[in-house]
Design an enzyme around this catalytic site. Structure first.
Site, PDB file in Angstrom:
ATOM      1  N   CYS A 100       0.843  -1.205   0.000  1.00 23.48           N
ATOM      2  CA  CYS A 100       0.000   0.000   0.000  1.00 23.48           C
ATOM      3  C   CYS A 100       0.871   1.245   0.000  1.00 23.48           C
ATOM      4  O   CYS A 100       0.613   2.209  -0.720  1.00 23.48           O
ATOM      5  CB  CYS A 100      -0.926  -0.011   1.217  1.00 23.48           C
ATOM      6  N   CYS A 196      -4.595  -2.095   6.657  1.00 22.89           N
ATOM      7  CA  CYS A 196      -5.181  -0.791   6.333  1.00 22.89           C
ATOM      8  C   CYS A 196      -6.476  -0.891   5.530  1.00 22.89           C
ATOM      9  O   CYS A 196      -7.404  -0.133   5.769  1.00 22.89           O
ATOM     10  CB  CYS A 196      -4.151   0.065   5.596  1.00 22.89           C
TER      11      CYS A 196
END
Length: 363
Positions: A100, A196
């Site tokens: 990410c 996340c």
């Protein structure tokens, strides 16, 4: 860096990024705040994005700054979630948070917006170290427990040199105290946990949605006896202890047979089958430069991490025709192929980069 530089802050709604805003404003900057929306949409997703955005807006109002919400959910789905599912199907243990950072927060965001700024500041616990040649290296945080360099070790040099880590020289308790003293909206908010993109979704529920369930055997690797069943090898990772549903433990996952959907376990805290001394790094990625670019390293002392933990481990790095090899005299628990092995200098001050853990061998 000077006060004329154009700075963006990646704000999350948490205390760390809010303190980043506070410190930059104290230094005379008027940064633009950007919230990146990457959570999964739908009724089955209990993402905290709404609360995150509300707290980010409150921080922006406090300092008279603008807040921009950037939706990168499609990019995240295509690049990061796709990567995670592909690794899981192969029996590996992915680290979507690492990807990410590389592909979304410092990748897609830069391509869409970040390139308009001189610097992008984040609330990561890390530092920048400049050498005598003017090169920037990724430095570890002052707080070793909170250090997040392993999450940043797949960044490239251009991403690193345009990134600021304003709280990297602070201990976590100092960050929290600054937030309380400044009466920041998120001062008392608890630190976020987990992956996340999942928000409050259980990781196994996420895997179940995309991988389904398939019953398989749990085998005691020392006796060869079947001692239980599982619902799919993809729910289990090397080194795992909890969630096996076995009595008379502790039991640790030490091996998986992907073709036959078998999970092998070993019994006891002192079983050596859950430990190893060696592993390899596939596709080793160096952030700034290869410190051994003039010659292959031969058992050079380093520090390393094989997952996000609150300490560094001493070891030796060497290189042969198969790539980089890490050896540790002390046994390493739960070496999981697919995770990232992160490499540091011998003092654990500089993070050189990371590579995906592959098969390892004993000496």
């Amino acid at each position: 860096m000077n006060s004329n530089d154009k700075v963006a802050v990646l704000i999350s709604g948490g205390v760390d990024s809010a303190v980043v805003v506070h410190r930059l404003c104290e230094q005379g900057f008027k940064p633009d705040l950007h919230y990146i929306k990457i959570g999964m949409e739908g009724e089955d997703s209990s993402c905290s994005a709404e609360e995150d955005i509300e707290l980010s807006q409150a921080t922006a109002r406090k300092y008279g700054l603008s807040l921009h919400v950037t939706d990168l959910q499609k990019e995240y789905w295509d690049k990061v979630v796709g990567y995670a599912i592909e690794r899981v199907k192969r029996g590996l243990t992915p680290n979507p948070d690492v990807m990410c950072n590389r592909l979304i927060k410092f990748g897609a965001f830069h391509e869409r917006i970040g390139k308009e700024y001189d610097y992008v500041a984040t609330g990561h616990y890390a530092t920048r170290v400049e050498d005598s040649m003017g090169r920037i290296w990724l430095g570890t945080a002052a707080d070793p427990v909170k250090d997040q360099t392993d999450f940043l070790a797949q960044l490239n040099y251009d991403q690193l040199r345009h990134t600021l880590f304003p709280i990297g020289q602070l201990m976590k308790e100092e960050v929290r105290q600054i937030a309380l003293d400044a009466k920041l909206p998120s001062a008392r908010r608890k630190d976020s946990q987990g992956i996340c993109f999942l928000g409050k979704i259980d990781y196994n529920d996420f895997l179940r949605k995309f991988m389904g369930e398939q019953e398989g055997r749990i085998i005691d690797i020392e006796t060869g006896h079947t001692i239980g069943t599982h619902k799919g090898f993809w729910f289990h990772t090397i080194g795992q202890r909890k969630g096996l549903g076995l009595s008379g433990g502790p039991w640790f996952v030490v091996k998986k047979n992907i073709k036959k959907n078998i999970v092998f376990v070993a019994h006891g805290w002192d079983t050596q089958l859950q430990y190893g001394h060696d592993f390899r790094l596939a596709d080793m990625h160096f952030i700034t430069a290869n410190p051994w670019e003039n010659e292959a390293p031969k058992e050079i002392p380093i520090q390393f991490k094989i997952r996000h933990v609150d300490h560094f481990l001493p070891g030796l790095i060497s290189q042969d025709e198969q790539g980089y090899h890490i050896h540790s005299d002390a046994p390493i628990q739960g070496i999981a192929p697919g995770q990232f092995g992160c490499i540091y200098d011998a003092e654990a001050k500089i993070c050189y980069g990371s590579g995906e853990i592959s098969i390892f061998r004993d000496r």
